[in-house]
Design a protein around this motif. Sequence first.
Motif, PDB file in Angstrom:
ATOM      1  N   ALA A 385       0.830  -1.203   0.000  1.00  0.00           N
ATOM      2  CA  ALA A 385       0.000   0.000   0.000  1.00  0.00           C
ATOM      3  C   ALA A 385       0.865   1.254   0.000  1.00  0.00           C
ATOM      4  N   ARG A 386       1.946   1.229   0.762  1.00  0.00           N
ATOM      5  CA  ARG A 386       2.834   2.397   0.801  1.00  0.00           C
ATOM      6  C   ARG A 386       3.538   2.614  -0.526  1.00  0.00           C
ATOM      7  N   ALA A 387       3.700   1.533  -1.300  1.00  0.00           N
ATOM      8  CA  ALA A 387       4.323   1.653  -2.618  1.00  0.00           C
ATOM      9  C   ALA A 387       3.309   1.957  -3.719  1.00  0.00           C
ATOM     10  N   GLY A 388       2.041   2.109  -3.331  1.00  0.00           N
ATOM     11  CA  GLY A 388       1.028   2.472  -4.302  1.00  0.00           C
ATOM     12  C   GLY A 388       0.316   1.314  -4.967  1.00  0.00           C
ATOM     13  N   HIS A 389       0.462   0.107  -4.414  1.00  0.00           N
ATOM     14  CA  HIS A 389      -0.211  -1.065  -4.979  1.00  0.00           C
ATOM     15  C   HIS A 389      -1.511  -1.340  -4.228  1.00  0.00           C
ATOM     16  N   ASP A 390      -2.519  -1.790  -4.947  1.00  0.00           N
ATOM     17  CA  ASP A 390      -3.753  -2.225  -4.303  1.00  0.00           C
ATOM     18  C   ASP A 390      -3.514  -3.537  -3.564  1.00  0.00           C
ATOM     19  N   VAL A 391      -4.249  -3.709  -2.462  1.00  0.00           N
ATOM     20  CA  VAL A 391      -4.020  -4.832  -1.554  1.00  0.00           C
ATOM     21  C   VAL A 391      -5.351  -5.474  -1.185  1.00  0.00           C
ATOM     22  N   VAL A 392      -5.351  -6.805  -1.180  1.00  0.00           N
ATOM     23  CA  VAL A 392      -6.426  -7.578  -0.562  1.00  0.00           C
ATOM     24  C   VAL A 392      -5.838  -8.200   0.694  1.00  0.00           C
ATOM     25  N   MET A 393      -6.380  -7.835   1.847  1.00  0.00           N
ATOM     26  CA  MET A 393      -5.825  -8.298   3.121  1.00  0.00           C
ATOM     27  C   MET A 393      -6.424  -9.666   3.486  1.00  0.00           C
ATOM     28  N   VAL A 430      -7.655  -3.140   7.675  1.00  0.00           N
ATOM     29  CA  VAL A 430      -6.833  -1.963   7.373  1.00  0.00           C
ATOM     30  C   VAL A 430      -5.867  -1.722   8.524  1.00  0.00           C
ATOM     31  N   PRO A 431      -4.560  -1.915   8.302  1.00  0.00           N
ATOM     32  CA  PRO A 431      -3.589  -1.701   9.376  1.00  0.00           C
ATOM     33  C   PRO A 431      -3.609  -0.256   9.867  1.00  0.00           C
ATOM     34  N   ALA A 432      -3.503  -0.097  11.181  1.00  0.00           N
ATOM     35  CA  ALA A 432      -3.608   1.235  11.779  1.00  0.00           C
ATOM     36  C   ALA A 432      -2.478   2.150  11.352  1.00  0.00           C
ATOM     37  N   GLU A 433      -1.314   1.583  10.972  1.00  0.00           N
ATOM     38  CA  GLU A 433      -0.169   2.430  10.644  1.00  0.00           C
ATOM     39  C   GLU A 433      -0.260   3.065   9.262  1.00  0.00           C
ATOM     40  N   LEU A 434      -1.240   2.717   8.465  1.00  0.00           N
ATOM     41  CA  LEU A 434      -1.392   3.334   7.151  1.00  0.00           C
ATOM     42  C   LEU A 434      -2.032   4.712   7.267  1.00  0.00           C
ATOM     43  N   THR A 435      -1.569   5.643   6.439  1.00  0.00           N
ATOM     44  CA  THR A 435      -2.241   6.932   6.339  1.00  0.00           C
ATOM     45  C   THR A 435      -3.567   6.740   5.613  1.00  0.00           C
ATOM     46  N   ALA A 436      -4.390   7.781   5.634  1.00  0.00           N
ATOM     47  CA  ALA A 436      -5.680   7.697   4.955  1.00  0.00           C
ATOM     48  C   ALA A 436      -5.495   7.426   3.462  1.00  0.00           C
ATOM     49  N   GLU A 438      -2.891   5.941   2.005  1.00  0.00           N
ATOM     50  CA  GLU A 438      -2.394   4.581   1.839  1.00  0.00           C
ATOM     51  C   GLU A 438      -3.508   3.560   2.049  1.00  0.00           C
ATOM     52  N   ALA A 439      -4.386   3.827   3.020  1.00  0.00           N
ATOM     53  CA  ALA A 439      -5.473   2.893   3.320  1.00  0.00           C
ATOM     54  C   ALA A 439      -6.434   2.748   2.150  1.00  0.00           C
ATOM     55  N   GLU A 440      -6.502   3.746   1.272  1.00  0.00           N
ATOM     56  CA  GLU A 440      -7.363   3.632   0.091  1.00  0.00           C
ATOM     57  C   GLU A 440      -6.939   2.487  -0.811  1.00  0.00           C
ATOM     58  N   HIS A 441      -5.669   2.054  -0.692  1.00  0.00           N
ATOM     59  CA  HIS A 441      -5.186   0.948  -1.517  1.00  0.00           C
ATOM     60  C   HIS A 441      -5.629  -0.414  -0.976  1.00  0.00           C
ATOM     61  N   VAL A 442      -6.181  -0.457   0.226  1.00  0.00           N
ATOM     62  CA  VAL A 442      -6.744  -1.718   0.733  1.00  0.00           C
ATOM     63  C   VAL A 442      -8.129  -1.837   0.115  1.00  0.00           C
TER      64      VAL A 442
END
Length: 535
Positions: A385-393, A430-436, A438-442
């Motif tokens: 997510a921090r690298a800009g990739h979409d994620v399925v958790m 959604v991990p708590a350490e992600l910014t808003a 970054e969290a959009e990529h989840v």
Amino acid sequence: MDLIPRVRRGQVAGGRAELGAGPRLVVGAGAEGAARWMRTVLAPATGVEFDGEPDGPAVHLAVDEALGREAYRLTVTPGGVRLTGGDAAGVFWAAQTMRQLLGPGAFRKAPLPGAAPWTLPVCDIEDRPRFHWRGFMLDVARHFMPKDGVLRHLDLMAAHKLNVLHLHLTDDQGWRPEIARYPRLTEVGGWRHRTKVGLRESPLWDERPHGGCYSQDDLREIVAYAAARFITVVPEIDIPGHSQAAIAAYPELGNADVVDTAALPVLDHWGVNPNVLAPTEATVRFYENVLTELLDVFPGTFFHIGGDECPKEQWRASPAAQARIAELGAGDEDGLQSALIRHFDRWLADRGRRLIGWDEILEGGLAQGAAVSSWRGYAGGVAAARAGHDVVMCPQSQVYLDWRQADGPDEPVPISHVRTLEDVYRFEPVPAELTAAEAEHVIGTQANVWTEVLDSPRAVDYAVYPRLAALAEVAWSQLPPPAERDWPDFEARMGTHYARLDALGVEYRPPGGPRPWQRRPGVPGRPLEGPPPIV
């Protein structure tokens, strides 16, 4: 109302409205799919024929795009029922909620004799999903599930408002999809001579051959059946690890300069396997041909290429693989795997599709368009997510449904750490350490069920339910943080939901523990002590 998943807003006015024996369906443009489902599934279950007189009670189905994607509003008054969706899928999810409001009997195949008239609570419900990827991964490679079983799981997913079926179609132990250009993939790779019972430590074997495959028409039927329920099927073809079934069928796919690939059978036991694909141009062309056929079968955006658990020992020992590293300027074996992933990412993108793979595809660098299934805890998803990739958790510590459900000797083939229904309910994608941003990529979450020790549909039912109901609520409902979730409320609603699962014929794990026939005495698993690590 005991609804699962929990709705965002629901108001009950008091009293109940009788559906009647013959309400008519008033179907607006875009709502035809939900109407078809009501006539073919809900009508036989209830005995209610939705073809009443023009001036009689009505169930209105309509689309109002202002509600938003997959959102819906369900209104029940003494004068009728109105289901409005933001799109066709939203109307369908409203119909699923209506089914729950009718009671557990609405989940049967036919009405029970002498049943009371069907009624609905007078209410107004507004609802929409938190995530648009609400998934269930079903492993049909380790133990084959016949087509009708897959269709049944699609019905169960629809009842829980899940909308992505991730089909794990190939592995070391079996190749399931028909590929016309390479018939030996199913003729040879589709079955194994015997099967380990339990995990590696077990001394037990089932000496019966095991196998099965899906024709491309079977797969098209699965895709169409899913689409009628607003579910997308994401196929998975493993590259470059977990590939011994393919190598058994076509030995030239393996690292023949370091191992006698002609002697490799379809694998009959479990675990990470060193026999991986040779990283040659011929192998790449082979899998391009495989994917070309399957892209014609699976029309969805995403295609899963695995990418996990690829040991590099054979590549290190292989002169051909080392030459390939030098040719591509890949640097090392991790770079070589990354080059393979990047190639298929570009190849899929050129055909209007998107690659998704397990979080190992991050190693060595990842093509920008690829998405990641984060299974080894949260770390891979955070990095992606921090690298800009979409994620399925889908971290194994939270939502691997083959993990055991309780401590104690009665749990069948106990795997890894305990993951209870409450544990899954408290999972936060959604991990708590992600910014808003970054969290959009989840983009969503899913539960995974691996079938090494789940050798029958009954065993799959036991592992998956009721925990998939909890995952469905996590994926759909806007819940408070895990520590603040109302577990007693969910547990109470499950009291009604168990009756729905009973009506559907689901052999779930009862809250008090397995029934006698759900136990597997004498079959060792690999139980681990303590809570699972969250990484």
